[in-house]
Design an enzyme around this catalytic site. Structure first.
Site, PDB file in Angstrom:
ATOM      1  N   PRO A 129       0.827  -1.216   0.000  1.00  0.00           N
ATOM      2  CG  PRO A 129      -0.890  -1.609   1.526  1.00  0.00           C
ATOM      3  CD  PRO A 129       0.405  -2.178   1.027  1.00  0.00           C
ATOM      4  N   GLY A 132       5.242   1.284  -4.309  1.00  0.00           N
ATOM      5  CA  GLY A 132       5.118   0.578  -5.578  1.00  0.00           C
ATOM      6  C   GLY A 132       6.355   0.834  -6.426  1.00  0.00           C
ATOM      7  CB  SER A 133       7.467   3.823  -8.331  1.00  0.00           C
ATOM      8  OG  SER A 133       6.278   3.961  -9.051  1.00  0.00           O
ATOM      9  CD  GLU A 244       6.945  -7.700 -14.132  1.00  0.00           C
ATOM     10  OE1 GLU A 244       7.819  -8.121 -13.356  1.00  0.00           O
ATOM     11  OE2 GLU A 244       5.901  -7.142 -13.747  1.00  0.00           O
ATOM     12  N   GLY A 342     -20.475   6.238 -31.030  1.00  0.00           N
ATOM     13  CA  GLY A 342     -21.143   5.809 -29.796  1.00  0.00           C
ATOM     14  C   GLY A 342     -21.021   4.326 -29.535  1.00  0.00           C
TER      15      GLY A 342
HETATM   16  C1  LIG Z   1      -3.822  -4.510 -12.292  1.00  0.00           C
HETATM   17  C2  LIG Z   1      -2.528  -4.410 -11.577  1.00  0.00           C
HETATM   18  C3  LIG Z   1      -1.728  -5.542 -11.432  1.00  0.00           C
HETATM   19  C4  LIG Z   1      -0.531  -5.472 -10.716  1.00  0.00           C
HETATM   20  N1  LIG Z   1       0.194  -6.621 -10.498  1.00  0.00           N
HETATM   21  C5  LIG Z   1       1.240  -6.585  -9.636  1.00  0.00           C
HETATM   22  C6  LIG Z   1       1.887  -7.794  -9.240  1.00  0.00           C
HETATM   23  O1  LIG Z   1       1.557  -8.890  -9.686  1.00  0.00           O
HETATM   24  N2  LIG Z   1       2.886  -7.711  -8.320  1.00  0.00           N
HETATM   25  C7  LIG Z   1       3.287  -6.524  -7.799  1.00  0.00           C
HETATM   26  O2  LIG Z   1       4.195  -6.521  -6.976  1.00  0.00           O
HETATM   27  N3  LIG Z   1       2.699  -5.361  -8.173  1.00  0.00           N
HETATM   28  C8  LIG Z   1       1.691  -5.372  -9.070  1.00  0.00           C
HETATM   29  N4  LIG Z   1       1.060  -4.201  -9.425  1.00  0.00           N
HETATM   30  C9  LIG Z   1       1.531  -2.955  -8.858  1.00  0.00           C
HETATM   31  C10 LIG Z   1       2.236  -2.048  -9.857  1.00  0.00           C
HETATM   32  O3  LIG Z   1       3.462  -2.586 -10.233  1.00  0.00           O
HETATM   33  C11 LIG Z   1       2.345  -0.656  -9.210  1.00  0.00           C
HETATM   34  O4  LIG Z   1       1.023  -0.125  -9.141  1.00  0.00           O
HETATM   35  C12 LIG Z   1       3.246   0.266 -10.000  1.00  0.00           C
HETATM   36  O5  LIG Z   1       4.592  -0.157  -9.921  1.00  0.00           O
HETATM   37  C13 LIG Z   1       3.165   1.716  -9.476  1.00  0.00           C
HETATM   38  O6  LIG Z   1       3.309   1.755  -8.092  1.00  0.00           O
HETATM   39  P1  LIG Z   1       2.209   2.561  -7.219  1.00  0.00           P
HETATM   40  O7  LIG Z   1       0.878   2.105  -7.630  1.00  0.00           O
HETATM   41  O8  LIG Z   1       2.597   2.451  -5.793  1.00  0.00           O
HETATM   42  O9  LIG Z   1       2.361   4.078  -7.692  1.00  0.00           O
HETATM   43  P2  LIG Z   1       3.391   5.151  -7.124  1.00  0.00           P
HETATM   44  O10 LIG Z   1       4.752   4.560  -7.057  1.00  0.00           O
HETATM   45  O11 LIG Z   1       2.813   5.761  -5.895  1.00  0.00           O
HETATM   46  O12 LIG Z   1       3.369   6.225  -8.298  1.00  0.00           O
HETATM   47  C14 LIG Z   1       2.361   7.245  -8.438  1.00  0.00           C
HETATM   48  C15 LIG Z   1       2.749   8.164  -9.584  1.00  0.00           C
HETATM   49  O13 LIG Z   1       4.014   8.786  -9.276  1.00  0.00           O
HETATM   50  C16 LIG Z   1       4.930   8.548 -10.317  1.00  0.00           C
HETATM   51  N5  LIG Z   1       6.285   8.397  -9.780  1.00  0.00           N
HETATM   52  C17 LIG Z   1       6.687   7.602  -8.748  1.00  0.00           C
HETATM   53  N6  LIG Z   1       8.016   7.705  -8.594  1.00  0.00           N
HETATM   54  C18 LIG Z   1       8.463   8.557  -9.555  1.00  0.00           C
HETATM   55  C19 LIG Z   1       9.745   9.050  -9.937  1.00  0.00           C
HETATM   56  N7  LIG Z   1      10.855   8.671  -9.303  1.00  0.00           N
HETATM   57  N8  LIG Z   1       9.828   9.916 -10.968  1.00  0.00           N
HETATM   58  C20 LIG Z   1       8.711  10.304 -11.633  1.00  0.00           C
HETATM   59  N9  LIG Z   1       7.464   9.873 -11.322  1.00  0.00           N
HETATM   60  C21 LIG Z   1       7.354   8.999 -10.314  1.00  0.00           C
HETATM   61  C22 LIG Z   1       4.472   7.244 -10.977  1.00  0.00           C
HETATM   62  O14 LIG Z   1       4.966   7.154 -12.302  1.00  0.00           O
HETATM   63  C23 LIG Z   1       2.967   7.411 -10.908  1.00  0.00           C
HETATM   64  O15 LIG Z   1       2.525   8.206 -11.980  1.00  0.00           O
HETATM   65  C24 LIG Z   1      -0.098  -4.238 -10.187  1.00  0.00           C
HETATM   66  C25 LIG Z   1      -0.887  -3.092 -10.369  1.00  0.00           C
HETATM   67  C26 LIG Z   1      -2.082  -3.165 -11.043  1.00  0.00           C
HETATM   68  C27 LIG Z   1      -2.907  -1.921 -11.175  1.00  0.00           C
END
Ligand SMILES: Cc1cc2nc3c(=O)[nH]c(=O)nc-3n(C[C@H](O)[C@H](O)[C@H](O)COP(=O)(O)OP(=O)(O)OC[C@H]3O[C@@H](n4cnc5c(N)ncnc54)[C@H](O)[C@@H]3O)c2cc1C
Length: 381
Positions: A129, A132-133, A244, A342
């Protein structure tokens, strides 16, 4: 443009896959979209015809072939029918290197036969939660206690989250050691303290089970650590992420191509002002531009597949493939939806589902912004 990527054996395999999907998947996918999940039996049936684990050694039930062109065939055929609920590419393209390359003999014997047969479904749990990134920001911990690790934490957005039997969990074994304090542990279905949360409600890919996972003092045998020692997890992930991202790029081009072809047909048949939609120069120009871009994308991705096979695909090239093709996919599908008028907004038209399914492509597997960071950093700034 003529593709020269595939050989006769890939063409034969494509026919088998296409026939399987037409029989076992296409007639049922709408129902799975409503159910929010694909039945496990469909995994087993795919395993029976050899759709999983080409790289798994023959002694463990695989084909013993390392050739990503087979993976690409499956992804292309799955996208041709819009079966976005199948988590096969996560299992085959993303997870195979973890289970084939990072396992010792004992682990191979335990996990690979089920991996290849489709009886053991896999997932990778990186995202949380709060992170992610920023993978190094994860908070899940694995503390060594004798022959076990005690895992605590929470993961979210996990593909195959409900169906998975083996989850590669990214955890901190040494929270003070930065990238060197992260390890990969295989958490198995049924381990005490391991539970699934919600099957998350998404914009698209409704048949794909994407879930939250919870770990509450889960005692994971040390024998489930991937790799010879702890602290290697971050580097193991970095090594596997290019494959990946290439898989997502293959998916992007295949999805764009599929929608483009159906839209060309639609523009031939739909009329307005006494002529077909394709009779308007605007439609022809839009389709001409999209078709050109998809062709160019296809060539780059095909080249990346060969580079991967040769062990030469770099993180930078994979990042380029991932961001550019997925952004192209969303653009192509959005423009094609516009050409449907549409009807494009109606779920009975494939373009509408493709539009919803495609949106995540620029996000998971590393966002477009993170891909550009990877490429930008390579300039030495
Ligand atoms: C349908 C789905 C399936 C998924 N499957 C998996 C899975 O199997 N296993 C798993 O581990 N994860 C999975 N994910 C998670 C996915 O990899 C993450 O959602 C993704 O990496 C982004 O992380 P976050 O959602 O925390 O966004 P955040 O990291 O919070 O990013 C929010 C925004 O900020 C931007 N941002 C963040 N850091 C930077 C930076 N340094 N410079 C510029 N912009 C930045 C991002 O590009 C984004 O636009 C899945 C997600 C979805 C929606």
């Amino acid at each position: 443009m003529q593709r020269d990527l595939f050989e006769e054996e890939h063409r034969l395999f494509r026919e088998t896959v296409r026939e399987f999907l037409a029989r076992e998947v296409a007639p049922h996918h709408d129902r799975w979209e409503k159910d929010g999940i694909v039945p496990r039996e469909v995994w087993k049936r795919a395993g029976e015809i050899g759709m999983f684990g080409f790289g798994v050694p023959e002694e463990f039930g695989g084909a013993g072939i390392t050739d990503f062109r087979y993976n690409a065939v499956i992804v292309e055929e799955v996208m041709a029918i819009g079966a976005t609920g199948l988590g096969y590419s996560l299992h085959n393209d993303v997870m195979a290197p973890y289970f084939v390359d990072l396992t010792n003999d004992e682990q191979k014997a335990r996990w690979l036969p089920g991996f290849a047969s489709g009886e053991l479904i896999t997932a990778v749990a990186m995202s949380e939660p709060g992170a992610g990134s920023d993978l190094q920001g994860i908070r899940t911990t694995a503390v060594r206690d004798g022959d076990h690790y005690v895992v605590n934490g929470q993961k979210t957005f996990i593909t195959n989250g409900i169906n998975s039997d083996l989850v590669v969990v990214v955890a901190k074994t040494d929270p003070d050691a930065g990238a060197r304090g992260i390890s990969l542990l295989v958490v198995e279905r049924g381990m005490e303290g391991f539970s699934r949360g919600r099957n998350l409600e998404k914009i698209g890919m409704h048949a794909q089970d994407t879930a939250e996972l919870f770990f509450d003092n889960v005692r994971v045998p040390a024998a489930n650590l991937l790799g010879p020692q702890e602290g290697q997890g971050f580097f193991q992930l970095m090594a596997n992420l290019p494959q990946e991202r290439l898989s997502i790029a293959v998916m992007a081009v295949a999805a764009a191509e599929t929608v483009l072809q159906t839209t060309i047909e639609y523009c031939k048949n739909r009329t307005a002002f006494g002529r077909s939609i394709g009779g308007f120069q605007n439609a022809r120009f839009v389709l001409a531009e999209l078709d050109t871009e998809v062709d160019i994308a296809r060539l780059y991705v095909d080249r990346c597949i060969l580079a991967l096979n040769a062990g030469e695909l770099t993180a930078v090239d994979a990042a380029k493939a991932k961001w550019w093709t997925t952004e192209l996919q969303t653009k192509v599908i959005d423009r094609c939806l516009q050409l449907h008028g549409g009807y494009g907004y109606m779920m009975e038209y494939p373009v509408a589902k493709a539009w919803m399914d495609s949106r995540v492509q620029t996000i998971y597997g590393g966002t477009t912004e993170i891909m550009k960071e990877i490429i930008g950093r390579s300039f030495g700034f």
